[in-house]
Design a protein around this motif. Structure first.
Motif, PDB file in Angstrom:
ATOM      1  N   SER A 199       0.821  -1.208   0.000  1.00  0.00           N
ATOM      2  CA  SER A 199       0.000   0.000   0.000  1.00  0.00           C
ATOM      3  C   SER A 199       0.858   1.261   0.000  1.00  0.00           C
ATOM      4  N   VAL A 200       0.228   2.369  -0.373  1.00  0.00           N
ATOM      5  CA  VAL A 200       0.893   3.671  -0.331  1.00  0.00           C
ATOM      6  C   VAL A 200       1.334   3.984   1.094  1.00  0.00           C
ATOM      7  N   LEU A 222      -5.243  11.519  -2.648  1.00  0.00           N
ATOM      8  CA  LEU A 222      -5.713  10.274  -3.264  1.00  0.00           C
ATOM      9  C   LEU A 222      -7.230  10.235  -3.371  1.00  0.00           C
ATOM     10  N   TYR A 226      -8.230   9.378  -7.030  1.00  0.00           N
ATOM     11  CA  TYR A 226      -8.860   8.080  -7.284  1.00  0.00           C
ATOM     12  C   TYR A 226     -10.137   7.850  -6.466  1.00  0.00           C
ATOM     13  N   VAL A 230      -5.681   5.472   1.395  1.00  0.00           N
ATOM     14  CA  VAL A 230      -4.229   5.300   1.306  1.00  0.00           C
ATOM     15  C   VAL A 230      -3.825   3.829   1.320  1.00  0.00           C
ATOM     16  N   GLY A 237      -0.638   4.743  -6.383  1.00  0.00           N
ATOM     17  CA  GLY A 237      -0.574   5.947  -5.561  1.00  0.00           C
ATOM     18  C   GLY A 237       0.505   6.894  -6.020  1.00  0.00           C
ATOM     19  N   SER A 240      -0.627   8.747  -9.095  1.00  0.00           N
ATOM     20  CA  SER A 240      -1.629   9.754  -8.741  1.00  0.00           C
ATOM     21  C   SER A 240      -0.990  10.944  -8.046  1.00  0.00           C
TER      22      SER A 240
END
Length: 502
Positions: A199-200, A222, A226, A230, A237, A240
Motif C-alpha cells: 500500500s501507499v 488520493l 482516485y 491510502v 498511488g 496519482s
C-alpha cells in the motif's frame, strides 16, 4: 568492338540473378501482408491513441474502425453551463505526459491559459492546511506541521517517475511488452512489481513519512485523484501523487479534442454502436474476428484481422461476449470504482468552511480528508474550456461554476450544505478506474493471437497518460507479433540495449 563474355562467367552471372530472384521471392512469401482491417473498441484516449499509433506502425492503407457506444473522448468529457463548456471528467494533464504533449503539437492544439488559485484541505470540521500566495511560506507551514515528510514524498515520487519515464525511450526504439508485469519490470525491476502488492501508506511510512502527513495530505490527494484511501497499491498511488505535483495544463477548447482530432487525423471510421460479441473464425489457416455490434436496436457485424479492446472488460462496463475462444476469454478480475462528478452553478456556502463573510473566502479548491462523515472528495472552482484574454475567476461572493467529486450523487441537504443557492446541477456518474485492492490479478494484454486488451494497464495505475502509454505499447506489440519481430518483445536489460543502439 564488344568484348565477348566467357561462357563460364555468363553462367555465373545467370546463377547469381536466379538465386537473387529466388531469395526475393522467398522473402516475399515469408513476410506477411499487413492487416487489412483493424477494429478498436472504445474511443476514449486509449482507443483514439491506439488508432493513431496503429496507423503509424502499419501504414495509411489499413482500415481502422473505432466502435464507441457513447461520446468520443470517454472520460475526457465536458458539460455546458450558460453556453460555455466545462470539464466534467479528467481536467488537467501533467507536464511529464509526453505522449499527450506530442498529440497537442501534432494536432495543432493549444494549451489553455492557466488561471491560478489557492487550495486548502478540509477535515470535516476545519481547514487543516491552507495555501498562501507565498511559496516559501507554504513550504515553512508544511515543514512546521509535518517536518521533512514533504521532501521524502517528493524524492519517492521523483524516483518512481524517473524510472517510469524510460518507457518513452523504449517505445521510441520499437520495444513492446506482452504483459503489464513485463512492462513494469523493465522500468523499475522487482521494486515496481512489489509496489503493486504494497500500500501507499506502508511504503511511505517505511520512508519516514509521518502518519499525520499521510492522514492529512496524502489521503486528501488520493481521494481527489482516485476517490480511494491510502491503502491502494503504492504504484498507483505514486502515479496519482505525481499528477498532483508539478506543472499541469489543459487543452484549449477541452481535453476531449485530443481524442476527436486524433481520430480525424487517422481517418478512422467511427461507428456509433455498442460491441456485443466477438467471435473467432479460423478458415484455411487464417484467423478472423467477427465483431458484432448494436445501435438503435439494429444488429450488424464485420470481420477483422485484428481487434484492440480499449474499454474495461467488466460486467458493469463492457458486456462483451467472446465465442469460440480456447481458452475462454471472459470478464476481467475485480471491479471498477464508482465516482460522481457534479458541475454546479451557484453561490458557495463559505461559512461551512469557516468563512461567514464569503468575500473573505480565498480558495479555488478544497480537498477533503478521508473522514467517514465527509460526503465529498473535492470541490473546485473551475474555468471554461475556452479561456478568453479578459477572463477572470469569479469572486467568492459571486455565482461561479464548481465541480464536486463525491462517492454518491449529492442529495438536496448536501447541496444546501455546500451552496447558499444554485441555478443548476449536472451530474455525471463514472466507473472511472479500478477499485484498487478488489483484485491483485492484472488482466492479460494478449487475449488471443491478434486480440489485445489495452485497458489492462489500468490495474497498475489509471490516468490519461497511462492509457496513451498502453496504446503505444499495444500498437508496437501488435506490429511486432504480426511481423514476428520477437527481438522487440519482452526484452531484458533494455537500458543497455537502447544505449547500444544510440
Amino acid at each position: 568492338m564488344a568484348v565477348p563474355v566467357p561462357i563460364r562467367c555468363r553462367t555465373s552471372l545467370s546463377l547469381v540473378v536466379v538465386l537473387a530472384a529466388l531469395q526475393i521471392q522467398s522473402l516475399a512469401q515469408e513476410t506477411p501482408a499487413p492487416p487489412r482491417k483493424i477494429a478498436v473498441v472504445g474511443a476514449g484516449i486509449g482507443g483514439s491513441a491506439v488508432a493513431h499509433f496503429l496507423q503509424q506502425q502499419f501504414g495509411p492503407q489499413v482500415q481502422i474502425d473505432v466502435y464507441e457506444k457513447g461520446s468520443v473522448g470517454g472520460r475526457l468529457a465536458t458539460v455546458t453551463v450558460n453556453s460555455q463548456q466545462y470539464e466534467c471528467g479528467s481536467s488537467s494533464i501533467h507536464s511529464l505526459n509526453l505522449h499527450m504533449q506530442d498529440f497537442v503539437k501534432l494536432l495543432g492544439l493549444k494549451h489553455r491559459r492557466e488561471i491560478t488559485g489557492k487550495s486548502a484541505i478540509f477535515n470535516g470540521e476545519q481547514l487543516i492546511l491552507e495555501e498562501t500566495d507565498w511559496y516559501l511560506l507554504n513550504l515553512f507551514r508544511l515543514w512546521w506541521h509535518y517536518g521533512i515528510s514533504l521532501l521524502r514524498l517528493q524524492m519517492w515520487v521523483e524516483e518512481v517517475m524517473e524510472k517510469f519515464m524510460r518507457i518513452y525511450k523504449y517505445q521510441a526504439y520499437g520495444y513492446a511488452f506482452s504483459t503489464v508485469d513485463e512492462l513494469l519490470r523493465s522500468l523499475g525491476g522487482e521494486n515496481f512489481i512489489s509496489m503493486m502488492q504494497r500500500s501507499v501508506s506502508e511504503s511511505l511510512l517505511e520512508l519516514g513519512v509521518t502518519q499525520r502527513f499521510i492522514d492529512d495530505v496524502i489521503a486528501a490527494l488520493l481521494r481527489t485523484g482516485y476517490g480511494q484511501p491510502v491503502s491502494i497499491p503504492a504504484f498507483a498511488g505514486a502515479i496519482s501523487l505525481a499528477a498532483a505535483q508539478g506543472n499541469r495544463w489543459a487543452v484549449e477548447g477541452g481535453n476531449t479534442l485530443v481524442c476527436s482530432e486524433l481520430l480525424k487525423q487517422t481517418k478512422a471510421n467511427v461507428i456509433q454502436a455498442q460491441v456485443t460479441e466477438i467471435e473467432l473464425h479460423s478458415t484455411e489457416g487464417k484467423t478472423l474476428y467477427q465483431v458484432k455490434h448494436q445501435a438503435n436496436d439494429e444488429h450488424a457485424s464485420d470481420f477483422y484481422d485484428m481487434v484492440i479492446i480499449a474499454t474495461p472488460l467488466h460486467q458493469e462496463k463492457g458486456n462483451i461476449t467472446f465465442r469460440n475462444f480456447d481458452p475462454a476469454v471472459g470478464e476481467g478480475p475485480g471491479s471498477y470504482h464508482h465516482i460522481v462528478s457534479s458541475v454546479i452553478h451557484g453561490y458557495l456556502n463559505a461559512s461551512y468552511f469557516g468563512f461567514p463573510d464569503p468575500k473573505l473566502f480565498p480558495f479555488a479548491s478544497i480537498l477533503a480528508t478521508d473522514n467517514p462523515g465527509l460526503f465529498f472528495n473535492s470541490l473546485d472552482n473551475i474555468c471554461p474550456v475556452n479561456v478568453s484574454a479578459g477572463f477572470r475567476r469569479k469572486q467568492p461572493q459571486e455565482a461561479a461554476v464548481w465541480k464536486v467529486l463525491s462517492q454518491q450523487p449529492l442529495d438536496k441537504q448536501q447541496l444546501k450544505t455546500l451552496f447558499r443557492s444554485y441555478y443548476s446541477v449536472q451530474t455525471t456518474e463514472w466507473l472511472a478506474y479500478p477499485q484498487y485492492g478488489s483484485s491483485n490479478t492484472v488482466p492479460p494484454i494478449v487475449l488471443h493471437d491478434n486480440l489485445f486488451y489495452l485497458s489492462s494497464i489500468e490495474w497498475a495505475a489509471s490516468s490519461v497518460e497511462m492509457s496513451a502509454v498502453a496504446a503505444k505499447n499495444v500498437a508496437l506489440l501488435a506490429y511486432n507479433r504480426w511481423f514476428q519481430h520477437l527481438d522487440k518483445i519482452d526484452q531484458k536489460d533494455l537500458m543497455q540495449k537502447v544505449k547500444t543502439e544510440l
